[in-house]
Design a protein around this motif. Structure first.
Motif, short mmCIF file in Angstrom:
data_model
loop_
_atom_site.label_atom_id
_atom_site.label_comp_id
_atom_site.label_asym_id
_atom_site.label_seq_id
_atom_site.Cartn_x
_atom_site.Cartn_y
_atom_site.Cartn_z
N VAL A 205 0.94 -1.28 0.00
CA VAL A 205 -0.06 0.05 -0.06
C VAL A 205 0.85 1.33 0.04
O VAL A 205 1.71 1.44 0.95
CB VAL A 205 -0.97 -0.06 1.30
CG1 VAL A 205 -1.60 1.25 1.29
CG2 VAL A 205 -1.91 -0.99 1.07
N VAL A 206 0.78 2.26 -0.74
CA VAL A 206 1.30 3.35 -0.95
C VAL A 206 0.67 4.53 -0.23
O VAL A 206 1.56 5.26 0.52
CB VAL A 206 1.40 3.86 -2.40
CG1 VAL A 206 2.10 5.32 -2.66
CG2 VAL A 206 2.12 2.81 -3.29
N ALA A 207 -0.53 4.70 -0.55
CA ALA A 207 -1.56 5.60 0.39
C ALA A 207 -2.82 5.15 0.62
O ALA A 207 -3.32 4.22 -0.38
CB ALA A 207 -1.53 6.78 -0.34
N VAL A 208 -3.65 5.88 1.57
CA VAL A 208 -5.11 5.52 1.80
C VAL A 208 -5.75 6.64 1.78
O VAL A 208 -5.56 7.76 2.57
CB VAL A 208 -4.91 4.69 2.96
CG1 VAL A 208 -6.41 4.58 3.32
CG2 VAL A 208 -4.48 3.46 3.31
N ASP A 209 -6.77 6.61 0.94
CA ASP A 209 -7.85 7.87 0.82
C ASP A 209 -9.02 7.57 1.28
O ASP A 209 -9.74 6.61 0.62
CB ASP A 209 -7.67 8.50 -0.88
CG ASP A 209 -8.73 9.61 -0.95
OD1 ASP A 209 -8.88 10.14 0.20
OD2 ASP A 209 -9.05 9.94 -2.10
N ALA A 210 -9.47 7.99 2.47
CA ALA A 210 -10.55 7.30 3.18
C ALA A 210 -11.86 8.38 2.95
O ALA A 210 -11.71 9.61 3.36
CB ALA A 210 -10.44 7.09 4.60
#
Length: 212
Positions: free
Chosen positions: A201-206
């Motif tokens: 996982v590079v980034a999480v956009d929630a």
């Protein structure tokens, strides 16, 4: 509990090794035959005492010390250039890793020590494998489908117990986008934190809200 891959999961267990008295010509031949950049030198018990690299071999062949002076004092440097066996050619002390280290910890150690691989030792200090930069990089190279499945099945389903479809998961080039609802506000940072801990996982956009 979420499984995080460790050094033991990605290391090479069949390791080419040398003894301190291994002749220079044998060292050069084995590195070349196995197409490896370096190999550990072990004592009679199997504990690593140093590492011989292809650059050590090249400096020996040219009769020149390390131009960047990374081998220490001049006497030691010129001694390596004249070495007849692995014990005089190797770099020491040797920096090692443990099989239970996380991938990020091993990566940080490689960077801090400015080396490309680390011998892996067990509780008794004996060699059990070797881990390289490429081994660690491979752990982070996962398909978007693999990442999405782990987020949906392991994190949202098994760990948090959310019903299927409660949160929609989209993964593109390692970027995870979450859309949906959670039962309580305090779960939002938990979901994000667990997703950030998934290998690859590079980034999480929630985009999450509280149900109701």
């Amino acid at each position: 509990m979420l499984h995080r891959r460790t050094v033991g999961d990605v290391m090479t267990e069949e390791v080419v090794t040398f003894r301190p008295d291994t002749p220079f010509q044998e060292v050069a031949a084995l590195l070349d035959a196995n197409d490896i950049a370096a190999a550990p030198v072990v004592d009679a018990n199997g504990a690593p005492v140093g590492v011989v690299s292809a650059s050590d071999v090249l400096r020996h062949e040219t009769g020149m010390p390390d131009p960047q002076g990374q081998d220490g004092n001049d006497e030691r440097t010129w001694g390596k250039a004249r070495a007849r066996a692995a014990g005089a050619l190797m770099s020491s002390p040797v920096f090692t890793a443990r099989a239970d280290w996380t991938i990020p910890r091993a990566a940080r150690e490689l960077r801090r020590r400015h080396v490309k691989q680390l011998p892996v030792v067990g509780d008794a200090g004996l060699l059990t494998g070797i881990v390289s930069r490429s081994d660690l990089l491979d752990a982070f190279i996962r398909s978007d489908v693999e990442i999405r499945d782990e987020v949906e099945q392991d994190i949202l389903g098994r760990i948090l117990g959310l019903d299927a479809g409660t949160i929609a998961v989209e993964v593109r080039d390692g970027d995870v986008t979450l859309r949906g609802h959670v039962p309580e506000p305090r779960l939002i940072p938990v979901v994000v934190g667990l997703c950030q801990g998934v290998d690859g996982v590079v980034a999480v956009d929630a985009h999450l809200a509280t149900a109701g």
